[in-house]
Design a protein around this motif. Sequence first.
Motif: not given
Length: 277
Positions: A93-94, A97-98
């Motif tokens: 999860q990069d 994006k988060r």
Amino acid sequence: MSQKREAPSTAGDQQELRADCANCFGLCCVALPFAASADFAVNKDAGKPCSNLLADFRCGIHSQLREKGFSGCTVFDCFGAGQKVSQITFGGQDWRKRPGEARRMFAVFPVMRQLHELLWYLGEALSLPAARPVHADLRRARDEVERRSWENAEAILELDVAELRHEVNAVLLRASELVRAEVPGRKKNHRGADLIGAKLRKANLRGASLRGAYLIAADLRDADLRSADLIGADLRDADLSGADLTGAVFLTQAQLNAARGDARTRLPEGLRHPAHW
């Protein structure tokens, strides 16, 4: 919240300690700060993306870093920490994006880099026949560091890295002493020495301890550095032209990338002549 994972059975594999930028979220280009200098063209705060970072986390000037004034980027090595944090600790999860995880991810990265650097040194020490008397201790240290590197973000951030480095360094030092003891005669001890700009051309430094020495811009042309301990030595702009580093222990590619040399420079197995030499 990131979950704790078990370390794989292939702990200590050196290939896993090589940077794989394709599987990293450009962490070194964001998490770390740099200041305008001979190494970097501009100032950048920690946590702020470099202006050269593209949307796909690639570097927009990768093939021109030195020409554009970012030579510091060409000598940095995360020892595979980037892909570990990106794909394992944070499960792919990069931070774009988060964004809520960004600060935590950026804080974990430099800790993970230190863990992976220790794993690299421990792996090298385990490959040294002369260090066989301490191989059991080296394996125990490697397994402990590996276990720590597979913990969740919270545990990694709570880790006392300085204490762990101190413990690991003790066994690495024993391995170094065993290797250098095979070199006949009295060996020089320049551990932590200020040798900035030192004139050491053709110097006999075979089996010497240069651990943490400042060798910035030192003249080491044609010097004998066989079996020398170079862990943590600062070789920025040091001239290694014609030097013999055969069997030098704990020398990294990043150190060589920061130095100068030529086709005559002899290197330990597994290291290569940088393209700019």
